[in-house]
Structure formats: structure tokens, C-alpha cells
Design a protein around this motif. Structure first.
Motif, PDB file in Angstrom:
ATOM      1  N   PRO A  99       5.189   5.652   6.599  1.00 14.38           N
ATOM      2  CA  PRO A  99       4.318   4.606   7.147  1.00 14.38           C
ATOM      3  C   PRO A  99       3.813   3.660   6.064  1.00 14.38           C
ATOM      4  CG  PRO A  99       3.141   6.693   7.007  1.00 14.38           C
ATOM      5  CD  PRO A  99       4.550   6.971   6.578  1.00 14.38           C
ATOM      6  N   ALA A 100       3.330   2.545   6.525  1.00 17.87           N
ATOM      7  CA  ALA A 100       2.674   1.571   5.654  1.00 17.87           C
ATOM      8  C   ALA A 100       1.292   1.317   6.231  1.00 17.87           C
ATOM      9  CB  ALA A 100       3.477   0.276   5.608  1.00 17.87           C
ATOM     10  N   ILE A 101       0.386   0.872   5.381  1.00 18.27           N
ATOM     11  CA  ILE A 101      -0.921   0.460   5.884  1.00 18.27           C
ATOM     12  C   ILE A 101      -1.070  -1.030   5.614  1.00 18.27           C
ATOM     13  CG2 ILE A 101      -2.130   2.662   5.822  1.00 18.27           C
ATOM     14  CD1 ILE A 101      -3.275   1.895   3.150  1.00 18.27           C
ATOM     15  N   VAL A 102      -1.628  -1.710   6.604  1.00 13.43           N
ATOM     16  CA  VAL A 102      -1.848  -3.147   6.517  1.00 13.43           C
ATOM     17  C   VAL A 102      -3.347  -3.357   6.677  1.00 13.43           C
ATOM     18  CG1 VAL A 102      -1.283  -5.384   7.503  1.00 13.43           C
ATOM     19  CG2 VAL A 102       0.399  -3.530   7.583  1.00 13.43           C
ATOM     20  N   ILE A 103      -3.940  -4.073   5.728  1.00  9.75           N
ATOM     21  CA  ILE A 103      -5.394  -4.259   5.709  1.00  9.75           C
ATOM     22  C   ILE A 103      -5.701  -5.739   5.576  1.00  9.75           C
ATOM     23  CG2 ILE A 103      -7.548  -3.636   4.546  1.00  9.75           C
ATOM     24  CD1 ILE A 103      -5.849  -1.332   3.217  1.00  9.75           C
ATOM     25  N   ALA A 157      -0.490  -5.244   2.333  1.00 12.75           N
ATOM     26  CA  ALA A 157       0.228  -4.100   2.880  1.00 12.75           C
ATOM     27  C   ALA A 157       0.701  -3.211   1.739  1.00 12.75           C
ATOM     28  CB  ALA A 157       1.416  -4.571   3.715  1.00 12.75           C
ATOM     29  N   TYR A 158       0.625  -1.917   1.970  1.00 19.46           N
ATOM     30  CA  TYR A 158       1.042  -0.939   0.955  1.00 19.46           C
ATOM     31  C   TYR A 158       1.799   0.199   1.627  1.00 19.46           C
ATOM     32  CZ  TYR A 158      -2.732  -3.285  -1.495  1.00 19.46           C
ATOM     33  OH  TYR A 158      -3.537  -4.240  -2.043  1.00 19.46           O
ATOM     34  N   SER A 159       2.650   0.815   0.839  1.00 17.17           N
ATOM     35  CA  SER A 159       3.227   2.066   1.307  1.00 17.17           C
ATOM     36  C   SER A 159       2.066   3.041   1.444  1.00 17.17           C
ATOM     37  CB  SER A 159       4.231   2.601   0.278  1.00 17.17           C
ATOM     38  OG  SER A 159       4.532   3.943   0.588  1.00 17.17           O
ATOM     39  N   ALA A 160       2.064   3.819   2.527  1.00 18.83           N
ATOM     40  CA  ALA A 160       0.976   4.769   2.742  1.00 18.83           C
ATOM     41  C   ALA A 160       1.231   6.093   2.018  1.00 18.83           C
ATOM     42  CB  ALA A 160       0.778   5.007   4.239  1.00 18.83           C
ATOM     43  N   VAL A 161       2.251   6.106   1.168  1.00 24.27           N
ATOM     44  CA  VAL A 161       2.574   7.334   0.436  1.00 24.27           C
ATOM     45  C   VAL A 161       1.778   7.351  -0.865  1.00 24.27           C
ATOM     46  CG1 VAL A 161       4.413   8.652  -0.654  1.00 24.27           C
ATOM     47  CG2 VAL A 161       4.866   7.401   1.457  1.00 24.27           C
ATOM     48  N   CYS A 162       0.940   8.347  -1.003  1.00 20.23           N
ATOM     49  CA  CYS A 162       0.110   8.478  -2.202  1.00 20.23           C
ATOM     50  C   CYS A 162       1.002   8.686  -3.420  1.00 20.23           C
ATOM     51  CB  CYS A 162      -0.840   9.658  -2.039  1.00 20.23           C
ATOM     52  SG  CYS A 162      -1.936   9.895  -3.460  1.00 20.23           S
ATOM     53  N   THR A 163       0.630   8.055  -4.526  1.00 21.25           N
ATOM     54  CA  THR A 163       1.435   8.152  -5.747  1.00 21.25           C
ATOM     55  C   THR A 163       1.182   9.458  -6.502  1.00 21.25           C
ATOM     56  OG1 THR A 163      -0.271   6.893  -6.897  1.00 21.25           O
ATOM     57  CG2 THR A 163       1.621   5.657  -6.030  1.00 21.25           C
ATOM     58  N   HIS A 164       0.308  10.309  -5.982  1.00 20.47           N
ATOM     59  CA  HIS A 164       0.085  11.595  -6.638  1.00 20.47           C
ATOM     60  C   HIS A 164       1.124  12.591  -6.132  1.00 20.47           C
ATOM     61  CE1 HIS A 164      -2.555  15.369  -7.278  1.00 20.47           C
ATOM     62  NE2 HIS A 164      -1.991  15.039  -8.428  1.00 20.47           N
ATOM     63  N   PHE A 165       0.907  13.164  -4.948  1.00 23.76           N
ATOM     64  CA  PHE A 165       1.877  14.114  -4.409  1.00 23.76           C
ATOM     65  C   PHE A 165       2.362  13.716  -3.015  1.00 23.76           C
ATOM     66  CE2 PHE A 165       0.358  17.657  -7.353  1.00 23.76           C
ATOM     67  CZ  PHE A 165       1.456  17.517  -8.176  1.00 23.76           C
ATOM     68  N   ALA A 166       2.379  12.420  -2.737  1.00 22.84           N
ATOM     69  CA  ALA A 166       3.015  11.865  -1.536  1.00 22.84           C
ATOM     70  C   ALA A 166       2.334  12.217  -0.219  1.00 22.84           C
ATOM     71  CB  ALA A 166       4.494  12.238  -1.481  1.00 22.84           C
ATOM     72  N   ALA A 220       3.004  -1.974  -3.315  1.00 23.82           N
ATOM     73  CA  ALA A 220       2.690  -3.123  -2.464  1.00 23.82           C
ATOM     74  C   ALA A 220       3.922  -3.531  -1.657  1.00 23.82           C
ATOM     75  CB  ALA A 220       2.208  -4.287  -3.320  1.00 23.82           C
ATOM     76  N   ILE A 221       3.681  -4.022  -0.471  1.00 18.76           N
ATOM     77  CA  ILE A 221       4.746  -4.502   0.420  1.00 18.76           C
ATOM     78  C   ILE A 221       4.458  -5.972   0.709  1.00 18.76           C
ATOM     79  CG2 ILE A 221       5.808  -4.229   2.706  1.00 18.76           C
ATOM     80  CD1 ILE A 221       4.852  -1.290   2.630  1.00 18.76           C
ATOM     81  N   PRO A 222       5.473  -6.835   0.593  1.00 20.42           N
ATOM     82  CA  PRO A 222       5.242  -8.258   0.881  1.00 20.42           C
ATOM     83  C   PRO A 222       4.768  -8.476   2.322  1.00 20.42           C
ATOM     84  CG  PRO A 222       7.464  -7.888   0.019  1.00 20.42           C
ATOM     85  CD  PRO A 222       6.855  -6.551   0.231  1.00 20.42           C
ATOM     86  N   VAL A 223       3.929  -9.480   2.489  1.00 26.67           N
ATOM     87  CA  VAL A 223       3.366  -9.833   3.794  1.00 26.67           C
ATOM     88  C   VAL A 223       3.671 -11.300   4.051  1.00 26.67           C
ATOM     89  CG1 VAL A 223       1.209 -10.094   5.085  1.00 26.67           C
ATOM     90  CG2 VAL A 223       1.478  -8.184   3.502  1.00 26.67           C
ATOM     91  N   PHE A 224       4.078 -11.636   5.263  1.00 25.49           N
ATOM     92  CA  PHE A 224       4.214 -13.050   5.610  1.00 25.49           C
ATOM     93  C   PHE A 224       3.994 -13.245   7.107  1.00 25.49           C
ATOM     94  CE2 PHE A 224       8.383 -13.176   7.683  1.00 25.49           C
ATOM     95  CZ  PHE A 224       8.965 -11.990   7.249  1.00 25.49           C
ATOM     96  N   LEU A 279       2.563 -11.451  12.255  1.00 24.15           N
ATOM     97  CA  LEU A 279       2.460 -10.892  10.905  1.00 24.15           C
ATOM     98  C   LEU A 279       3.611  -9.920  10.672  1.00 24.15           C
ATOM     99  CD1 LEU A 279       0.727 -10.455   8.316  1.00 24.15           C
ATOM    100  CD2 LEU A 279      -0.463  -8.666   9.585  1.00 24.15           C
ATOM    101  N   TYR A 280       4.303 -10.099   9.566  1.00 27.05           N
ATOM    102  CA  TYR A 280       5.424  -9.218   9.200  1.00 27.05           C
ATOM    103  C   TYR A 280       5.147  -8.615   7.836  1.00 27.05           C
ATOM    104  CZ  TYR A 280       8.216 -11.502  12.823  1.00 27.05           C
ATOM    105  OH  TYR A 280       8.688 -11.987  14.008  1.00 27.05           O
ATOM    106  N   ILE A 281       5.716  -7.430   7.609  1.00 30.03           N
ATOM    107  CA  ILE A 281       5.699  -6.847   6.275  1.00 30.03           C
ATOM    108  C   ILE A 281       7.130  -6.493   5.900  1.00 30.03           C
ATOM    109  CG2 ILE A 281       3.347  -5.972   6.478  1.00 30.03           C
ATOM    110  CD1 ILE A 281       4.526  -3.162   6.874  1.00 30.03           C
ATOM    111  N   GLY A 282       7.380  -6.521   4.599  1.00 25.68           N
ATOM    112  CA  GLY A 282       8.702  -6.153   4.107  1.00 25.68           C
ATOM    113  C   GLY A 282       9.659  -7.315   4.099  1.00 25.68           C
ATOM    114  N   GLY A 283      10.919  -6.995   3.880  1.00 24.96           N
ATOM    115  CA  GLY A 283      11.945  -8.031   3.793  1.00 24.96           C
ATOM    116  C   GLY A 283      11.868  -8.746   2.468  1.00 24.96           C
ATOM    117  N   GLU A 284      12.562  -9.864   2.391  1.00 22.15           N
ATOM    118  CA  GLU A 284      12.542 -10.673   1.171  1.00 22.15           C
ATOM    119  C   GLU A 284      11.249 -11.471   1.131  1.00 22.15           C
ATOM    120  OE1 GLU A 284      15.122 -10.657  -1.098  1.00 22.15           O
ATOM    121  OE2 GLU A 284      15.971  -9.068   0.154  1.00 22.15           O
ATOM    122  N   ALA A 285      10.569 -11.408   0.004  1.00 20.23           N
ATOM    123  CA  ALA A 285       9.323 -12.169  -0.106  1.00 20.23           C
ATOM    124  C   ALA A 285       9.481 -13.346  -1.037  1.00 20.23           C
ATOM    125  CB  ALA A 285       8.196 -11.295  -0.597  1.00 20.23           C
TER     126      ALA A 285
END
Ligand code: FES
Length: 148
Positions: free
Chosen positions: A72-76, A84-93, A132-136, A142-148
Motif C-alpha cells: 500500500p501507499a499513503i497519500v496525505i 504520497a509515500y510507500s506505506a512500507v516502513c524502512t525499518h522492518f517493513a 516518496a511516490i510522485p503525485v500529479f 489525483l494520481y500517484i506513481g508513473g512517470e513524474a
């Protein structure tokens, strides 16, 4: 001379029914095993943008979780714009969550806290910022991802 075929007997019907039950039961057992060894292909990061919804559906301070490939991703909607960010924690996922009360992204596993505006680590054991995930926005969607 044609021989007339007898109608299906009760015994034949029960045999057929037992066979059908056995086949269904076997499929119910084997299906999950096959799915385990050959899972559906899910991209880690989708190659195409993912629609979040109408751009005005997220008020400032609100966030949402979106399916984004395998994870999942979170969009704030932060005070500095939509992030938008990947919702996977950079510690232990573990999967992080947006907490509108604290205004931070939180990981429930080992209490890591992240900045909503840049995904940076505020505190906790996470070694680096969230990805981070691109937002446009296109046609008010509102879209996230793809080519930014
Ligand atoms: S997995 Fe998130 S803090 Fe450990």
C-alpha cells in the motif's frame, strides 16, 4: 433392434453426486496450494499511475491508504501540498499509518515516526525516510506513481 436406455437410477445419481463432491473438495484443497506456489503477479511498484480519487476529496490534514502494487501507499494532504509515500516502513517493513491527531506518519511495530511533508524520520529505529511516490493531477483526478 434398439435397446431402450434405462433412466438414471438412484444409485447412479448418488455416485455422480459423490464424484462431484469429491472433485469440488479436491479443488478446494489444491487451489490454495497452487496459489501459494504460483501467486498472482503483482508488480512491486506499478508501472502505470494509480488513481486516488477526485483531487478535492482529501482535505488538508487528511490522509488515505491506496493499493499500490504489492504494497500500500499513503497519500496525505499536508499543509505544503499532497504527498504520497510507500506505506512500507524502512525499518522492518511494517505498514505505516497516517495519524491526523499527531500529524505524523506512525509505524505501529517499533514506534518509528515520520514527517508527512518529506517522509523523513522524526524518531524511532527507521534508518531512512519513507520512499516518496510522485503525485500529479489530471482532469481533477489525483494520481500517484508513473512517470513524474
Ligand atoms: S518496522 Fe517500522 S519501526 Fe520497525
Amino acid at each position: 433392434m434398439s435397446e431402450k436406455k434405462p433412466p438414471t437410477s438412484r444409485r447412479d445419481f448418488l455416485k455422480l453426486f459423490k464424484g462431484l463432491l469429491a472433485t469440488t473438495g479436491l479443488a478446494a484443497l489444491i487451489g490454495p496450494i497452487l496459489a501459494y506456489f504460483w501467486p498472482a503477479k503483482l508488480e512491486d511498484v506499478p508501472s502505470n499511475p494509480v488513481a486516488v480519487g477526485p483531487v478535492d476529496s482529501l482535505a488538508v490534514g487528511e490522509g488515505t491508504a491506496v493499493a499500490f502494487g504489492r504494497y500500500p501507499a499513503i497519500v496525505i494532504n499536508t499543509s505544503e501540498g499532497i504527498r504520497a509515500y510507500s506505506a512500507v516502513c524502512t525499518h522492518f517493513a511494517c505498514i505505516v499509518k497516517w495519524n491526523p491527531e499527531s500529524g505524523q506518519i506512525e509505524c505501529p511495530c517499533h514506534d518509528a515516526f515520520f514527517e508527512p511533508t518529506d517522509g523523513g524520520v522524526i524518531s524511532g529505529p527507521a534508518p531512512r525516510a519513507l520512499d516518496a511516490i510522485p503525485v500529479f493531477v489530471e482532469d481533477d483526478i489525483l494520481y500517484i506513481g508513473g512517470e513524474a
